[in-house]
Design a protein around this motif. Structure first.
Motif, PDB file in Angstrom:
ATOM      1  N   LEU A 103       3.754  -8.910  97.132  1.00 47.23           N
ATOM      2  CA  LEU A 103       2.488  -9.626  96.948  1.00 47.23           C
ATOM      3  C   LEU A 103       1.679  -9.047  95.794  1.00 47.23           C
ATOM      4  O   LEU A 103       1.046  -9.792  95.037  1.00 47.23           O
ATOM      5  CB  LEU A 103       1.674  -9.586  98.237  1.00 47.23           C
ATOM      6  N   ARG A 104       1.703  -7.729  95.632  1.00 46.93           N
ATOM      7  CA  ARG A 104       0.986  -7.098  94.527  1.00 46.93           C
ATOM      8  C   ARG A 104       1.564  -7.558  93.188  1.00 46.93           C
ATOM      9  O   ARG A 104       0.833  -7.860  92.250  1.00 46.93           O
ATOM     10  CB  ARG A 104       1.075  -5.569  94.646  1.00 46.93           C
ATOM     11  N   GLN A 156       0.731   3.568 100.363  1.00 42.87           N
ATOM     12  CA  GLN A 156       1.191   2.295 100.906  1.00 42.87           C
ATOM     13  C   GLN A 156       1.273   2.354 102.428  1.00 42.87           C
ATOM     14  O   GLN A 156       0.888   1.410 103.122  1.00 42.87           O
ATOM     15  CB  GLN A 156       2.568   1.952 100.346  1.00 42.87           C
ATOM     16  N   VAL A 159       7.006  -4.569 106.054  1.00 42.71           N
ATOM     17  CA  VAL A 159       5.608  -4.861 105.735  1.00 42.71           C
ATOM     18  C   VAL A 159       5.238  -4.186 104.424  1.00 42.71           C
ATOM     19  O   VAL A 159       4.572  -4.790 103.565  1.00 42.71           O
ATOM     20  CB  VAL A 159       4.685  -4.393 106.881  1.00 42.71           C
ATOM     21  N   MET A 160       5.672  -2.952 104.246  1.00 44.68           N
ATOM     22  CA  MET A 160       5.400  -2.254 102.990  1.00 44.68           C
ATOM     23  C   MET A 160       6.050  -2.984 101.822  1.00 44.68           C
ATOM     24  O   MET A 160       5.441  -3.129 100.757  1.00 44.68           O
ATOM     25  CB  MET A 160       5.910  -0.811 103.061  1.00 44.68           C
ATOM     26  N   MET A 172      -1.361   0.213 105.439  1.00 44.90           N
ATOM     27  CA  MET A 172      -1.017  -0.751 106.481  1.00 44.90           C
ATOM     28  C   MET A 172      -1.961  -0.656 107.680  1.00 44.90           C
ATOM     29  O   MET A 172      -2.024  -1.569 108.491  1.00 44.90           O
ATOM     30  CB  MET A 172       0.421  -0.538 106.958  1.00 44.90           C
ATOM     31  N   ASN A 196       4.097  -6.114 100.990  1.00 45.40           N
ATOM     32  CA  ASN A 196       2.866  -5.786 100.256  1.00 45.40           C
ATOM     33  C   ASN A 196       3.157  -5.507  98.785  1.00 45.40           C
ATOM     34  O   ASN A 196       2.380  -5.890  97.912  1.00 45.40           O
ATOM     35  CB  ASN A 196       2.160  -4.591 100.895  1.00 45.40           C
ATOM     36  N   ARG A 197       4.273  -4.849  98.508  1.00 44.18           N
ATOM     37  CA  ARG A 197       4.647  -4.593  97.109  1.00 44.18           C
ATOM     38  C   ARG A 197       4.930  -5.905  96.381  1.00 44.18           C
ATOM     39  O   ARG A 197       4.520  -6.094  95.236  1.00 44.18           O
ATOM     40  CB  ARG A 197       5.883  -3.691  97.051  1.00 44.18           C
ATOM     41  N   GLU A 254       1.530   1.076  90.687  1.00 51.24           N
ATOM     42  CA  GLU A 254       1.981   0.945  92.063  1.00 51.24           C
ATOM     43  C   GLU A 254       1.571   2.184  92.847  1.00 51.24           C
ATOM     44  O   GLU A 254       1.795   3.306  92.404  1.00 51.24           O
ATOM     45  CB  GLU A 254       3.503   0.796  92.100  1.00 51.24           C
ATOM     46  N   GLY A 264      -7.122  -3.650 107.052  1.00 50.74           N
ATOM     47  CA  GLY A 264      -6.985  -5.093 106.904  1.00 50.74           C
ATOM     48  C   GLY A 264      -6.935  -5.809 108.237  1.00 50.74           C
ATOM     49  O   GLY A 264      -7.132  -5.235 109.306  1.00 50.74           O
TER      50      GLY A 264
END
Length: 120
Positions: A106-107, A32, A99-100, A36, A103-104, A26, A39
């Motif tokens: 989704l990872r 992280q 949002v962060m 953002m 993203n975690r 991670e 993309g």
């Protein structure tokens, strides 16, 4: 977890192994946060940060005027907007935290997909 990682490494294709190695560790907080800004939705983060910075500067300017005011009406005229804009500025910055977290999540979902495809 190491045993599972070793099993995954043995069963995955080279492409899947590269993807797993990329998402295995991670990233840190700053990685992280700066991620953002890249993309497809990176422009939204840039706009939020620009507006947030302008609001913060305006709030500081109003706070300086507040502390320099001599009568109560002038203090209220500068102090209330300064406090309001400072709070709004903080809220805009805090709007990026979900949002962060997304993203975690989704990872980890990608990692689970690799685990399931390796076993299936």
């Amino acid at each position: 977890m190491n045993k599972l990682d070793d099993m995954l490494t043995q069963t995955l294709s080279a492409e899947d192994q590269a993807l797993l190695n990329e998402i295995r560790d991670e990233p840190g907080y700053f990685e992280q946060a700066f991620g953002m800004f890249r993309g497809r939705a990176g422009w939204v983060t840039w706009m939020i940060m620009i507006v947030q910075t302008l609001m913060f500067i305006a709030a500081i300017w109003m706070a300086i005027r507040f502390f320099g005011a001599s009568d109560t009406v002038s203090q209220l005229r500068w102090g209330l907007p300064a406090a309001t804009i400072l709070i709004l500025s903080a809220m805009m910055k805090f709007s990026l935290m979900p949002v962060m977290q997304a993203n975690r999540v989704l990872r980890e979902i990608r990692r689970l997909e690799l685990v399931l495809t390796a076993r299936g």
